[in-house]
Structures are given as structure tokens and as C-alpha cells.
Design a protein around this motif. Structure first.
Motif, PDB file in Angstrom:
ATOM      1  N   GLU A 215       0.961  -1.341  -0.219  1.00  0.00           N
ATOM      2  CA  GLU A 215       0.081   0.200  -0.037  1.00  0.00           C
ATOM      3  C   GLU A 215       1.066   1.151  -0.215  1.00  0.00           C
ATOM      4  OE1 GLU A 215      -2.136  -0.077   3.515  1.00  0.00           O
ATOM      5  OE2 GLU A 215      -3.746  -1.785   2.747  1.00  0.00           O
ATOM      6  N   GLU A 216       2.301   0.990   0.520  1.00  0.00           N
ATOM      7  CA  GLU A 216       2.785   2.479   0.665  1.00  0.00           C
ATOM      8  C   GLU A 216       3.909   2.650  -0.740  1.00  0.00           C
ATOM      9  OE1 GLU A 216       5.293   1.343   4.089  1.00  0.00           O
ATOM     10  OE2 GLU A 216       3.471   1.059   5.576  1.00  0.00           O
TER      11      GLU A 216
ATOM     12  N   PRO B 123       6.924  -7.772   5.690  1.00  0.00           N
ATOM     13  CA  PRO B 123       5.591  -7.188   5.407  1.00  0.00           C
ATOM     14  C   PRO B 123       4.471  -8.652   6.680  1.00  0.00           C
ATOM     15  CG  PRO B 123       5.440  -9.321   3.856  1.00  0.00           C
ATOM     16  CD  PRO B 123       7.168  -9.224   4.678  1.00  0.00           C
ATOM     17  N   GLY B 124       3.726  -6.976   7.521  1.00  0.00           N
ATOM     18  CA  GLY B 124       2.987  -6.796   8.335  1.00  0.00           C
ATOM     19  C   GLY B 124       2.566  -8.824   8.251  1.00  0.00           C
ATOM     20  N   VAL B 125       2.120  -9.546   9.258  1.00  0.00           N
ATOM     21  CA  VAL B 125       1.410 -10.369   9.197  1.00  0.00           C
ATOM     22  C   VAL B 125      -0.345  -8.974   8.116  1.00  0.00           C
ATOM     23  CG1 VAL B 125      -0.560 -11.434  10.715  1.00  0.00           C
ATOM     24  CG2 VAL B 125       1.636 -11.359  11.317  1.00  0.00           C
TER      25      VAL B 125
ATOM     26  N   HIS C 288       0.730  -8.159  -0.330  1.00  0.00           N
ATOM     27  CA  HIS C 288       1.830  -7.224  -1.060  1.00  0.00           C
ATOM     28  C   HIS C 288       1.644  -8.482  -2.389  1.00  0.00           C
ATOM     29  CE1 HIS C 288       3.424 -10.446   1.390  1.00  0.00           C
ATOM     30  NE2 HIS C 288       4.397 -10.622   0.493  1.00  0.00           N
ATOM     31  N   ILE C 289       2.270  -7.728  -3.378  1.00  0.00           N
ATOM     32  CA  ILE C 289       2.792  -8.101  -4.750  1.00  0.00           C
ATOM     33  C   ILE C 289       4.371  -8.258  -5.366  1.00  0.00           C
ATOM     34  CG2 ILE C 289       2.032  -8.193  -7.377  1.00  0.00           C
ATOM     35  CD1 ILE C 289      -0.092  -5.976  -7.026  1.00  0.00           C
TER      36      ILE C 289
END
Length: 123
Positions: A69-70, A83-85, A89-90
Motif C-alpha cells: 500500500e505504501e 510485510p506485516g501479518v 503485497h505483490i
């Protein structure tokens, strides 16, 4: 002790959807974390999310990118991303790359992704 050669061809040598994941440390080892050597195949795009694990990936060869998202972040040797739990993400790689990944808690060893474009796969 365990070598990659011992894992190749075993149940812990997993085709995860867009490459291979060699699970070097798994839940049965009872260390509280897992370690994988993960190859991301050239030209791949993987929509991922880990709902049950924290993951940290360190690039040892090749290149790619991770989109969150960032923004979109380049990955090259020496780059780490985590990445957070549950964070979608791609993961992309035009020419292939190898990542060393730590999972907490550890993977059982045979998990694989069901990759569908636009849908984030989780385990």
C-alpha cells in the motif's frame, strides 16, 4: 545440521506457485521460527499475504520488487523486506531472484500458494 542438498527432492522442496521454496527449518525442528531458501522465477507476479506468519525476506541474488500500500520497492542483493501479518503485497521478478526467508511461527513444510492474478494467496 541440514544442507540444501538434503532438502532437494524431499517434501520440504516445494513448488510454491511461482518458484521453489526449500524449507530448511520447519515447525518439527521446534526452533520457534522457520527458514526457507526461496527462488522466484523470472517474469513472475505473485499476489501474497501471510495471515498466520510474520515473514522477513533477504535477497541473496537476482532482483525484483515488492508492491505494498505504501508503494513499489526495488529488491536486489542485500535488500530486506518484512510485510506485516495479513499485509497484502505483490512480489515481482523479471529475471529471477533468490530470497532467504524467516517465518514465525515456522511453516509445517509443505504449504503452497494458490496463485490467482489479483487475489492475495495466504497460508
Amino acid at each position: 545440521m541440514r544442507s540444501v542438498e538434503e532438502v532437494v527432492g524431499s517434501e520440504c522442496d516445494v513448488q510454491w506457485g511461482n518458484g521453489t521454496s526449500r524449507r530448511l527449518v520447519v515447525r518439527a525442528d521446534q526452533l520457534g521460527f522457520g527458514l526457507t531458501e526461496t527462488y522466484v522465477q523470472p517474469g513472475s507476479e505473485s499476489y501474497l499475504r501471510y495471515d498466520n506468519h510474520q515473514e522477513v525476506c533477504y535477497c541473496v541474488s537476482g532482483s525484483g520488487s515488492v508492491e505494498t500500500e505504501e508503494g513499489i520497492f526495488e529488491i536486489k542483493p542485500g535488500t530486506l523486506y518484512a510485510p506485516g501479518v495479513g499485509e497484502p503485497h505483490i512480489l515481482r521478478s523479471q529475471h529471477g531472484m533468490t530470497l532467504m526467508c524467516v517465518f514465525s511461527p515456522a511453516l509445517h513444510g509443505s504449504e503452497t500458494h494458490l496463485l490467482t492474478p489479483g487475489v492475495h494467496s495466504s497460508y
